[in-house]
Design a protein around this motif. Structure first.
Motif, PDB file in Angstrom:
ATOM      1  N   ALA A 124       7.661  -1.429  -1.580  1.00 50.05           N
ATOM      2  CA  ALA A 124       5.966  -1.466  -2.509  1.00 50.05           C
ATOM      3  C   ALA A 124       6.143  -0.394  -3.683  1.00 50.05           C
ATOM      4  O   ALA A 124       5.768  -0.249  -4.507  1.00 50.05           O
ATOM      5  CB  ALA A 124       4.779  -1.769  -1.565  1.00 50.05           C
ATOM      6  N   LYS A 139       5.935  -0.429  -7.333  1.00 44.46           N
ATOM      7  CA  LYS A 139       4.620   0.203  -7.425  1.00 44.46           C
ATOM      8  C   LYS A 139       5.798   0.900  -8.978  1.00 44.46           C
ATOM      9  O   LYS A 139       4.544   1.133 -10.402  1.00 44.46           O
ATOM     10  CB  LYS A 139       3.643   0.531  -7.002  1.00 44.46           C
ATOM     11  CG  LYS A 139       2.802   0.413  -5.873  1.00 44.46           C
ATOM     12  CD  LYS A 139       1.996   0.706  -5.055  1.00 44.46           C
ATOM     13  CE  LYS A 139       1.847   1.982  -5.935  1.00 44.46           C
ATOM     14  NZ  LYS A 139       0.527   0.901  -6.014  1.00 44.46           N
ATOM     15  N   PHE A 188       5.988  -8.985  -4.646  1.00 46.49           N
ATOM     16  CA  PHE A 188       5.413  -7.539  -4.645  1.00 46.49           C
ATOM     17  C   PHE A 188       3.887  -8.380  -5.540  1.00 46.49           C
ATOM     18  O   PHE A 188       3.696  -7.385  -6.359  1.00 46.49           O
ATOM     19  CB  PHE A 188       5.916  -5.947  -4.890  1.00 46.49           C
ATOM     20  CG  PHE A 188       6.798  -5.592  -3.875  1.00 46.49           C
ATOM     21  CD1 PHE A 188       6.607  -5.112  -2.851  1.00 46.49           C
ATOM     22  CD2 PHE A 188       8.187  -6.158  -4.102  1.00 46.49           C
ATOM     23  CE1 PHE A 188       7.479  -4.988  -2.180  1.00 46.49           C
ATOM     24  CE2 PHE A 188       9.497  -5.744  -4.163  1.00 46.49           C
ATOM     25  CZ  PHE A 188       8.660  -5.083  -2.354  1.00 46.49           C
ATOM     26  N   TRP A 221       1.286  -8.835  -4.713  1.00 48.55           N
ATOM     27  CA  TRP A 221      -0.298  -7.609  -4.148  1.00 48.55           C
ATOM     28  C   TRP A 221      -0.127  -6.438  -5.120  1.00 48.55           C
ATOM     29  O   TRP A 221      -1.287  -5.795  -4.960  1.00 48.55           O
ATOM     30  CB  TRP A 221      -0.352  -7.149  -2.483  1.00 48.55           C
ATOM     31  CG  TRP A 221       0.012  -8.466  -1.587  1.00 48.55           C
ATOM     32  CD1 TRP A 221       1.225  -9.162  -0.914  1.00 48.55           C
ATOM     33  CD2 TRP A 221      -1.529  -9.510  -1.338  1.00 48.55           C
ATOM     34  NE1 TRP A 221       0.769 -10.432  -0.711  1.00 48.55           N
ATOM     35  CE2 TRP A 221      -0.993 -10.203  -0.224  1.00 48.55           C
ATOM     36  CE3 TRP A 221      -2.057  -9.929  -1.878  1.00 48.55           C
ATOM     37  CZ2 TRP A 221      -1.124 -11.318  -0.419  1.00 48.55           C
ATOM     38  CZ3 TRP A 221      -3.728 -10.858  -1.289  1.00 48.55           C
ATOM     39  CH2 TRP A 221      -2.626 -11.773  -0.542  1.00 48.55           C
ATOM     40  N   GLU A 222       1.021  -5.600  -5.513  1.00 45.33           N
ATOM     41  CA  GLU A 222       0.775  -4.285  -6.620  1.00 45.33           C
ATOM     42  C   GLU A 222       0.134  -4.920  -7.494  1.00 45.33           C
ATOM     43  O   GLU A 222       1.072  -5.647  -8.649  1.00 45.33           O
ATOM     44  CB  GLU A 222       2.001  -4.277  -6.662  1.00 45.33           C
ATOM     45  CG  GLU A 222       2.816  -3.944  -5.333  1.00 45.33           C
ATOM     46  CD  GLU A 222       1.569  -2.991  -4.546  1.00 45.33           C
ATOM     47  OE1 GLU A 222       1.397  -2.675  -5.305  1.00 45.33           O
ATOM     48  OE2 GLU A 222       2.367  -3.247  -3.018  1.00 45.33           O
ATOM     49  N   GLU A 249      -0.077  -3.529 -10.479  1.00 46.69           N
ATOM     50  CA  GLU A 249       1.130  -2.854 -11.291  1.00 46.69           C
ATOM     51  C   GLU A 249       2.406  -4.265 -11.892  1.00 46.69           C
ATOM     52  O   GLU A 249       2.660  -4.442 -12.777  1.00 46.69           O
ATOM     53  CB  GLU A 249       2.095  -1.765 -11.264  1.00 46.69           C
ATOM     54  CG  GLU A 249       1.451  -0.466 -10.888  1.00 46.69           C
ATOM     55  CD  GLU A 249       0.771  -0.317  -9.415  1.00 46.69           C
ATOM     56  OE1 GLU A 249       0.599   0.666  -9.414  1.00 46.69           O
ATOM     57  OE2 GLU A 249       0.693  -1.490  -8.540  1.00 46.69           O
ATOM     58  N   ARG A 270      -5.715  -7.676  -3.486  1.00 49.99           N
ATOM     59  CA  ARG A 270      -5.335  -7.927  -2.339  1.00 49.99           C
ATOM     60  C   ARG A 270      -5.404  -8.220  -1.055  1.00 49.99           C
ATOM     61  O   ARG A 270      -7.088  -8.640  -0.831  1.00 49.99           O
ATOM     62  CB  ARG A 270      -6.101  -5.407  -2.086  1.00 49.99           C
ATOM     63  CG  ARG A 270      -5.926  -4.619  -3.730  1.00 49.99           C
ATOM     64  CD  ARG A 270      -4.157  -4.995  -3.847  1.00 49.99           C
ATOM     65  NE  ARG A 270      -3.772  -4.277  -3.178  1.00 49.99           N
ATOM     66  CZ  ARG A 270      -2.094  -4.037  -2.857  1.00 49.99           C
ATOM     67  NH1 ARG A 270      -1.265  -4.226  -3.746  1.00 49.99           N
ATOM     68  NH2 ARG A 270      -1.600  -3.555  -2.629  1.00 49.99           N
ATOM     69  N   ASP A 279       1.384  -5.360   2.472  1.00 52.84           N
ATOM     70  CA  ASP A 279       2.017  -6.159   1.840  1.00 52.84           C
ATOM     71  C   ASP A 279       1.797  -7.668   1.715  1.00 52.84           C
ATOM     72  O   ASP A 279       3.381  -8.012   2.485  1.00 52.84           O
ATOM     73  CB  ASP A 279       3.442  -5.470   0.879  1.00 52.84           C
ATOM     74  CG  ASP A 279       3.106  -3.232   0.458  1.00 52.84           C
ATOM     75  OD1 ASP A 279       2.463  -4.151  -1.150  1.00 52.84           O
ATOM     76  OD2 ASP A 279       3.634  -3.712   1.172  1.00 52.84           O
TER      77      ASP A 279
END
Length: 371
Positions: free
Chosen positions: A25, A29, A146, A148-149, A151, A361, A368
């Protein structure tokens, strides 16, 4: 009955998985463009292109089209022909001193990694006997995006490109429902209850109850009911059957049981409450064929005793064992607190089992993926 200690390699394997995921993760990011490049390549390989207006204005990116289709792709969540694995589901986790820290700065081990390690160990002994959503092709793909990130979401174009604040949760909701709809026979739930703000309660348990190949009586909680409950509540409302329907954290939503108040009711009132809760819930289906006996637990037996950990259960469709101790009495230090979802907006409307505002989130864990 003496608790059977959890194998040390399950604990160690789960922590190692959590650490590896945390590092991945951080990499995502730091370099979100590489994640988007992988999604773009997968979309192109699937023959997808950006949808444009006649004037060339982007309506929908190929990346979004691919992710949307992935969440509903049954083929990527279906075991090989002839395999009858036990499907595992999970929610939240426990504090663990060796686990990565969550967003509250607390070392936190998600049940996801415990479930994954359990499945991996089962499959070493009996290949193809156990699975989790994240071990299936579709789940792995979505996990490695990913979403949830922030970025990564920004690199995908953000809200202007259809990747709004609730997008990640919505896709995990969809793929979780798809996965639950494909389960067969016994399923193992790595949680003690279904919290109303978790995907387990909002999507998965209802899907499993309505799945004709699973049904209410094939849902088995790996952990017994919380030790903080009065004994009568644990005995009568802590069964697999009741916990697969009830919720214990939000009095303003349907299917609520107050663990403390339940214990003060008369036996007749307690029975009436449980009977009312289970009224209309689909009965258990006939046992599904598999590598072992698929014995659905009768309702009377299921309501007679809570179930304990099954991390050493054979990788086959079989009846659960009797009561046992919680996980932290079997190789973990007992946590001072257990991380639970935090409200992030108005409560869901009563009458529907859980429909909280979407959040960018996961609502509670620092993991994650969905709670």
């Amino acid at each position: 009955m003496s608790p059977e200690p959890i194998p040390k390699h399950i604990e160690e394997g789960a922590v190692a998985r959590a650490k590896a995921r945390h590092e991945a993760a951080l990499d995502a990011k730091a370099d979100p463009d590489s994640v988007v490049a992988r999604i773009s390549a997968a979309a192109e390989a699937a023959g997808l292109k950006d949808r444009l207006t006649k004037d060339g204005v982007l309506l929908e990116s190929k990346e979004k089209r691919y992710i949307d289709s992935l969440a509903k792709d049954e083929a990527k969540l279906t075991p090989p022909d002839g395999a009858k694995p036990i499907s595992a589901f999970w929610s939240h986790g426990i504090e663990h001193p060796d686990a990565p820290k969550n967003y509250d700065g607390v070392p936190f081990l998600s049940q996801r990694f415990i479930a994954e390690e359990w499945a991996a160990q089962q499959n070493k002994t009996d290949p193809g006997s156990a699975q989790t959503l994240e071990t299936m092709q579709g789940g792995r793909e979505l996990d490695n995006m990913f979403l949830w990130e922030p970025e990564v979401i920004e690199a995908l174009g953000g809200a202007d490109a259809g990747f709004g604040p609730g997008y990640a949760k919505a896709k995990w909701d969809e793929i979780s429902a798809t996965y639950g709809g494909l389960a067969e026979g016994r399923v193992n739930v790595f949680a003690d209850t279904g919290n109303t703000r978790a995907v387990l309660y909002q999507k998965e348990l209802g899907t499993l109850r309505g799945n004709e190949h699973v049904g209410l009586h094939n849902i088995h909680f790996v952990y017994e009911a919380p030790q903080s409950w009065p004994e009568v509540t644990r005995a009568e409302a802590g069964t697999n059957t009741v916990r697969a329907v009830a919720q214990f954290d939000n009095k303003d939503l349907p299917h609520y049981i107050d663990p403390q108040g339940f214990a003060t009711d008369t036996p007749e009132a307690r029975k009436a409450k449980i009977d009312s809760l289970l009224e209309g819930v689909a009965p258990a289906p006939a046992p599904a064929p598999g590598p072992g006996p698929a014995q659905a637990q009768p309702q009377a037996q299921a309501q007679a005793q809570p179930q304990g950990p099954a991390v050493k259960a054979a990788g086959q469709q079989a009846a659960p064992k009797g009561p046992a101790a919680p996980l932290w009495q079997m190789g973990f230090q007992q946590p001072q607190t257990v991380t639970r979802p935090k409200p992030s907006g108005p409560a869901p409307v009563a009458g529907s089992p859980g429909a909280p505002p979407l959040a960018p989130r996961p609502l509670a864990t620092g993991m994650d993926g969905p709670a």
